[in-house]
Design an enzyme around this catalytic site. Structure first.
Site, mmCIF file in Angstrom:
data_model
loop_
_atom_site.group_PDB
_atom_site.id
_atom_site.type_symbol
_atom_site.label_atom_id
_atom_site.label_comp_id
_atom_site.label_asym_id
_atom_site.label_seq_id
_atom_site.Cartn_x
_atom_site.Cartn_y
_atom_site.Cartn_z
ATOM 1 N N GLY A 1 20.365 16.917 53.428
ATOM 2 C CA GLY A 1 19.097 16.370 52.959
ATOM 3 C C GLY A 1 19.273 14.912 52.602
ATOM 4 O O GLY A 1 20.369 14.468 52.244
ATOM 5 N N LEU B 1 24.645 13.089 48.592
ATOM 6 C CA LEU B 1 25.245 11.995 49.352
ATOM 7 C C LEU B 1 25.369 10.731 48.505
ATOM 8 O O LEU B 1 26.194 9.870 48.796
ATOM 9 C CB LEU B 1 24.423 11.712 50.618
ATOM 10 C CG LEU B 1 24.420 12.839 51.663
ATOM 11 C CD1 LEU B 1 23.506 12.481 52.824
ATOM 12 C CD2 LEU B 1 25.821 13.134 52.154
ATOM 13 N N HIS C 1 15.814 19.356 45.422
ATOM 14 C CA HIS C 1 16.789 18.288 45.164
ATOM 15 C C HIS C 1 16.268 16.955 45.709
ATOM 16 O O HIS C 1 16.309 15.932 45.026
ATOM 17 C CB HIS C 1 18.119 18.685 45.822
ATOM 18 C CG HIS C 1 19.186 17.650 45.752
ATOM 19 N ND1 HIS C 1 20.313 17.806 44.987
ATOM 20 C CD2 HIS C 1 19.324 16.448 46.364
ATOM 21 C CE1 HIS C 1 21.094 16.732 45.125
ATOM 22 N NE2 HIS C 1 20.510 15.902 45.963
ATOM 23 N N GLU C 2 15.768 16.974 46.946
ATOM 24 C CA GLU C 2 15.285 15.744 47.569
ATOM 25 C C GLU C 2 13.981 15.261 46.938
ATOM 26 O O GLU C 2 13.788 14.056 46.765
ATOM 27 C CB GLU C 2 15.131 15.920 49.083
ATOM 28 C CG GLU C 2 16.404 16.277 49.828
ATOM 29 C CD GLU C 2 17.580 15.357 49.553
ATOM 30 O OE1 GLU C 2 17.372 14.160 49.244
ATOM 31 O OE2 GLU C 2 18.723 15.835 49.636
#
Length: 188
Positions: free
Chosen positions: A59, A108, A149-150
């Site tokens: 993601g 990330l 989360h995103e």
């Protein structure tokens, strides 16, 4: 997901976008709604996907690449070429299951840090696809977790802000060279 768009899941040596990391102010800025889904947005989506696949992610949110727009891409099965990624523009969670689940998350923007976060197990999300068409999806398990989360990134929230075990959080961050001061803890 529209079938007329083909996505290349290859990893690039030089991905088109830079992923910003914990401590960078761009990650804390709220993203703006996309007023029109056009070729610029589709190009952003393409570059976000190339960057996400190149970084072995599932993601990516536009604020992570310093673009303050409500655009996220998710692909919980990046090794399966036949599965198209999800592109969510202006995503909004409409419903949440009462069942909460704790599971490990990574990001990330915080490489090497993996910690438990409690989230609703299932969600209904309304969004626009890369053609600007309204869509709705009921997501469960890993897909629900990845989308939540995103979406958090779109409001300047990072998964470490939701971690309850502060001792583990501090140890994991310092082990990877991140400052605990960059965390903005919120109640789950």
């Amino acid at each position: 997901m529209s079938s007329e768009v083909v996505f290349d899941k290859r990893k690039l040596k030089s991905p088109p976008l830079n992923i910003h990391t914990l401590g960078d102010r761009v990650l804390r800025q709220p993203a703006k709604r996309v007023s029109q889904v056009n070729n610029d947005i589709r190009q952003l989506v393409k570059e976000m996907l190339q960057t996400m696949y190149s970084a072995d992610g599932i993601g990516l949110a536009a604020p992570q690449v310093a673009v303050p727009k409500q655009v996220i891409v998710v692909d919980i099965d990046p090794d399966e070429a036949a599965n198209s990624p999800l592109i969510l523009i202006n995503p909004q969670i409409r419903k949440r299951s009462d069942d909460l689940v704790a599971d490990q998350e990574g990001c990330l923007s915080i490489p090497g840090v993996y910690l438990d976060v409690t989230r609703p197990e299932a969600i209904e999300v309304a969004y626009k696809d890369e053609q600007g068409r309204p869509q709705k999806i009921w997501a469960t398990e890993l897909l629900a977790r990845a989308i939540q989360h995103e979406i958090d990134h779109l409001t300047g929230v990072m998964f470490v802000d939701r971690v309850e075990n502060q001792l583990q959080l501090g140890q994991a961050l310092s082990k990877q060279g991140f400052s605990h001061r960059a965390v903005k803890s919120i109640n789950p």
